[in-house]
Design a protein around this motif. Sequence first.
Motif, PDB file in Angstrom:
ATOM      1  N   HIS A   1     -93.085  -8.155 -13.909  1.00  0.00           N
ATOM      2  CA  HIS A   1     -93.762  -8.607 -15.123  1.00  0.00           C
ATOM      3  C   HIS A   1     -93.194  -7.957 -16.376  1.00  0.00           C
ATOM      4  N   GLU A   2     -91.965  -7.458 -16.272  1.00  0.00           N
ATOM      5  CA  GLU A   2     -91.353  -6.816 -17.443  1.00  0.00           C
ATOM      6  C   GLU A   2     -91.094  -7.834 -18.548  1.00  0.00           C
ATOM      7  N   ASN A   3     -91.308  -7.435 -19.790  1.00  0.00           N
ATOM      8  CA  ASN A   3     -90.989  -8.284 -20.934  1.00  0.00           C
ATOM      9  C   ASN A   3     -89.529  -8.714 -20.844  1.00  0.00           C
ATOM     10  N   ASN A   4     -89.290 -10.032 -20.869  1.00  0.00           N
ATOM     11  CA  ASN A   4     -87.940 -10.539 -20.699  1.00  0.00           C
ATOM     12  C   ASN A   4     -86.959  -9.965 -21.710  1.00  0.00           C
ATOM     13  N   TYR A   5     -87.413  -9.821 -22.955  1.00  0.00           N
ATOM     14  CA  TYR A   5     -86.528  -9.373 -24.002  1.00  0.00           C
ATOM     15  C   TYR A   5     -86.227  -7.874 -23.926  1.00  0.00           C
ATOM     16  N   CYS A   6     -87.022  -7.127 -23.163  1.00  0.00           N
ATOM     17  CA  CYS A   6     -86.919  -5.663 -23.194  1.00  0.00           C
ATOM     18  C   CYS A   6     -86.496  -5.029 -21.872  1.00  0.00           C
ATOM     19  N   LYS A   7     -86.237  -5.835 -20.852  1.00  0.00           N
ATOM     20  CA  LYS A   7     -86.011  -5.264 -19.530  1.00  0.00           C
ATOM     21  C   LYS A   7     -84.734  -4.424 -19.448  1.00  0.00           C
ATOM     22  N   PHE A   8     -83.760  -4.684 -20.337  1.00  0.00           N
ATOM     23  CA  PHE A   8     -82.503  -3.921 -20.310  1.00  0.00           C
ATOM     24  C   PHE A   8     -82.408  -2.913 -21.449  1.00  0.00           C
ATOM     25  N   ASN A   9     -83.507  -2.714 -22.171  1.00  0.00           N
ATOM     26  CA  ASN A   9     -83.480  -1.839 -23.348  1.00  0.00           C
ATOM     27  C   ASN A   9     -83.401  -0.379 -22.919  1.00  0.00           C
ATOM     28  N   ASP A  10     -82.224   0.212 -23.038  1.00  0.00           N
ATOM     29  CA  ASP A  10     -82.012   1.609 -22.668  1.00  0.00           C
ATOM     30  C   ASP A  10     -80.848   2.147 -23.496  1.00  0.00           C
ATOM     31  N   GLN A  11     -81.079   3.250 -24.226  1.00  0.00           N
ATOM     32  CA  GLN A  11     -80.049   3.792 -25.109  1.00  0.00           C
ATOM     33  C   GLN A  11     -78.866   4.375 -24.332  1.00  0.00           C
ATOM     34  N   GLY A  12     -79.128   4.889 -23.140  1.00  0.00           N
ATOM     35  CA  GLY A  12     -78.033   5.389 -22.317  1.00  0.00           C
ATOM     36  C   GLY A  12     -77.108   4.272 -21.875  1.00  0.00           C
ATOM     37  N   LEU A  13     -77.694   3.142 -21.483  1.00  0.00           N
ATOM     38  CA  LEU A  13     -76.900   1.980 -21.090  1.00  0.00           C
ATOM     39  C   LEU A  13     -76.106   1.450 -22.281  1.00  0.00           C
ATOM     40  N   ALA A  14     -76.742   1.433 -23.450  1.00  0.00           N
ATOM     41  CA  ALA A  14     -76.042   0.988 -24.653  1.00  0.00           C
ATOM     42  C   ALA A  14     -74.910   1.946 -25.011  1.00  0.00           C
ATOM     43  N   ALA A  15     -75.111   3.247 -24.775  1.00  0.00           N
ATOM     44  CA  ALA A  15     -74.075   4.242 -25.069  1.00  0.00           C
ATOM     45  C   ALA A  15     -72.839   4.033 -24.201  1.00  0.00           C
ATOM     46  N   PHE A  16     -73.034   3.523 -22.976  1.00  0.00           N
ATOM     47  CA  PHE A  16     -71.899   3.211 -22.111  1.00  0.00           C
ATOM     48  C   PHE A  16     -70.964   2.231 -22.814  1.00  0.00           C
ATOM     49  N   THR A  17     -71.535   1.240 -23.483  1.00  0.00           N
ATOM     50  CA  THR A  17     -70.732   0.250 -24.192  1.00  0.00           C
ATOM     51  C   THR A  17     -70.213   0.791 -25.512  1.00  0.00           C
ATOM     52  N   SER A  18     -71.083   1.421 -26.313  1.00  0.00           N
ATOM     53  CA  SER A  18     -70.717   1.791 -27.684  1.00  0.00           C
ATOM     54  C   SER A  18     -69.790   2.999 -27.757  1.00  0.00           C
ATOM     55  N   SER A  19     -69.795   3.883 -26.743  1.00  0.00           N
ATOM     56  CA  SER A  19     -68.970   5.093 -26.802  1.00  0.00           C
ATOM     57  C   SER A  19     -67.494   4.752 -26.948  1.00  0.00           C
ATOM     58  N   LEU A  20     -67.068   3.662 -26.314  1.00  0.00           N
ATOM     59  CA  LEU A  20     -65.672   3.262 -26.403  1.00  0.00           C
ATOM     60  C   LEU A  20     -65.292   2.949 -27.841  1.00  0.00           C
ATOM     61  N   TYR A  21     -66.169   2.279 -28.556  1.00  0.00           N
ATOM     62  CA  TYR A  21     -65.828   1.811 -29.891  1.00  0.00           C
ATOM     63  C   TYR A  21     -65.876   2.936 -30.921  1.00  0.00           C
ATOM     64  N   ILE A  22     -66.719   3.921 -30.696  1.00  0.00           N
ATOM     65  CA  ILE A  22     -66.722   5.092 -31.563  1.00  0.00           C
ATOM     66  C   ILE A  22     -65.404   5.851 -31.396  1.00  0.00           C
ATOM     67  N   ALA A  23     -64.965   6.016 -30.148  1.00  0.00           N
ATOM     68  CA  ALA A  23     -63.677   6.674 -29.888  1.00  0.00           C
ATOM     69  C   ALA A  23     -62.537   5.866 -30.494  1.00  0.00           C
ATOM     70  N   GLY A  24     -62.614   4.543 -30.390  1.00  0.00           N
ATOM     71  CA  GLY A  24     -61.587   3.690 -30.968  1.00  0.00           C
ATOM     72  C   GLY A  24     -61.518   3.813 -32.477  1.00  0.00           C
ATOM     73  N   LEU A  25     -62.672   3.987 -33.112  1.00  0.00           N
ATOM     74  CA  LEU A  25     -62.722   4.175 -34.563  1.00  0.00           C
ATOM     75  C   LEU A  25     -61.925   5.411 -34.964  1.00  0.00           C
ATOM     76  N   VAL A  26     -62.182   6.523 -34.277  1.00  0.00           N
ATOM     77  CA  VAL A  26     -61.464   7.772 -34.574  1.00  0.00           C
ATOM     78  C   VAL A  26     -59.975   7.608 -34.308  1.00  0.00           C
ATOM     79  N   ALA A  27     -59.637   6.986 -33.184  1.00  0.00           N
ATOM     80  CA  ALA A  27     -58.233   6.823 -32.801  1.00  0.00           C
ATOM     81  C   ALA A  27     -57.479   5.949 -33.796  1.00  0.00           C
ATOM     82  N   SER A  28     -58.142   4.930 -34.348  1.00  0.00           N
ATOM     83  CA  SER A  28     -57.458   4.030 -35.281  1.00  0.00           C
ATOM     84  C   SER A  28     -57.029   4.769 -36.536  1.00  0.00           C
ATOM     85  N   LEU A  29     -57.833   5.738 -36.986  1.00  0.00           N
ATOM     86  CA  LEU A  29     -57.466   6.527 -38.167  1.00  0.00           C
ATOM     87  C   LEU A  29     -56.301   7.466 -37.849  1.00  0.00           C
TER      88      LEU A  29
END
Length: 508
Positions: A74-102
């Motif tokens: 019965h989890e809210n459909n829109y919120c079942k994957f809401n987790d900052q750790g899971l999001a960090a798995f995706t976003s960490s790459l792009y933060i590193a890429g930002l630094v590397a591009s400079l």
Amino acid sequence: MAGGSVAVAAGVAKERAAQYQGRVTSYVIITCIVAAVGGSLFGYDIGISGGVTSMDGFLRHFFPGVYKKKKHAHENNYCKFNDQGLAAFTSSLYIAGLVASLCASPITRNYGRRISIICGGLCFLVGATLNAAAQNLAMLLLGRIMLGFGIGFGNQAVPLYLSEMPPTHIRGGVNMLFQLATTLGIFTANMINYGTSKLEPWGWRLSLGLAAVPATLMTVGGLLVTETPNSLIERGLTDQGHRVLQKIRGTDNVSAEFQDMLDASEFAKSIKHPFRNILERRNRPQLIMAIFMPTFQILTGINSILFYAPVLFQSMGFAANASLYSSALTGAVLASSTLISIATVDRLGRRVLLISGGIQMIICQVIVAIILGVKFGTEGELSKGYSILVVIVVCLFVLAFGWSWGPLGWTVPSEIFPLETRSAGQSITVAVNLFFTSIIAQSFLSMLCGLKYGIFLFFASWITIMTIFVYLFLPETKGVPIEEMILLWRKHWFWKRIVPEDATLNGT
């Protein structure tokens, strides 16, 4: 232009485009295709991340809390994957890429485009190995950071390479090979995820580890291709640059184009601090575009759909396999739509594609928001008919992005900077792109939970703004030689008020 002597004040001082000689050589096409493979790294990671984060084996190993919420009836459909750790798995790459591009900017400028391409491939190879063998979250995130370094270097160098190698009249289409490689990487990743999702509980390792394939191709490609004549001349290797220019144009008569490169190089050598120089008034239009084009590209919402397509479709009530299949379909649409852009960009121009694509994306975002708002509750599921309609509209959205903001969000910034600030400008473009990519990656699941169907209206409003921006402020760059681009701004109704008279000429 009046007679008399012309002194170069800021790179190219006169238009010589009509005097350019040469043809489209097979050597240029082959080297650009090889170099464009670097885009597949970016695409593969975008496509692979969303699929992996929806696999049960991956979630059980690294994010058990998300796995439990996913299985909650019965989890809210829109919120079942809401987790900052899971999001960090995706976003960490792009933060590193930002630094590397400079960091990549001075390397690209001082040592050439090829070196940055090779560095990017090697970093990505290390990251793929770490991710495939990850035993804990720390190892997983370290691998993501190395992948980010690879993307930072690759996204810095490859678009520049593709802008500088081809002749002017096909520059737009050739530059879009980067986006084509990106979209093929996304599609390939989606298909791999569809297959590895059946290999529980270790299929996710195969998905992440296969990133080593495009990394190897990029590294080998960087070793095989020749350096651009612009880079060689900028670094003082004038004779070698002249020979390369003759080779890639298929003629010995390259004096006009070579002189443009020499003019640009003379001024570039006098600039010791390109990041400081790029802030000067005469570079204001290019700086604005370097910031706003990648920002708007991300705010179309495309990365949200591509990152989290399986998660998004599961949230809409699709079964796990159906959601992966739907995301693979969107990946195929994106790859095919890029071919439309390649075929039309040097005939119709950049503005037509950006504006028409923007209008279609707005309509699609609004339709999806209405369907979800009216027909989809927080705990229910869409009917089969409406589910199919959502997938069709999402595909139409992806189609529009693929011929407009997808490729042109990279093409336009890479072709508008003068030589002395080109590497710095591309670094800003990549850094801004990855900055907003990381923000969206980190916040999308929370925004989906909070805004629900309103997330699509949020992105539609931004697409409206960016379409108006292009109509008012982006001049047409079709057919303008890359070293004469600085002359374009003084002809534009708005930017001619900003760019000073001596931005191109000093004397008569």
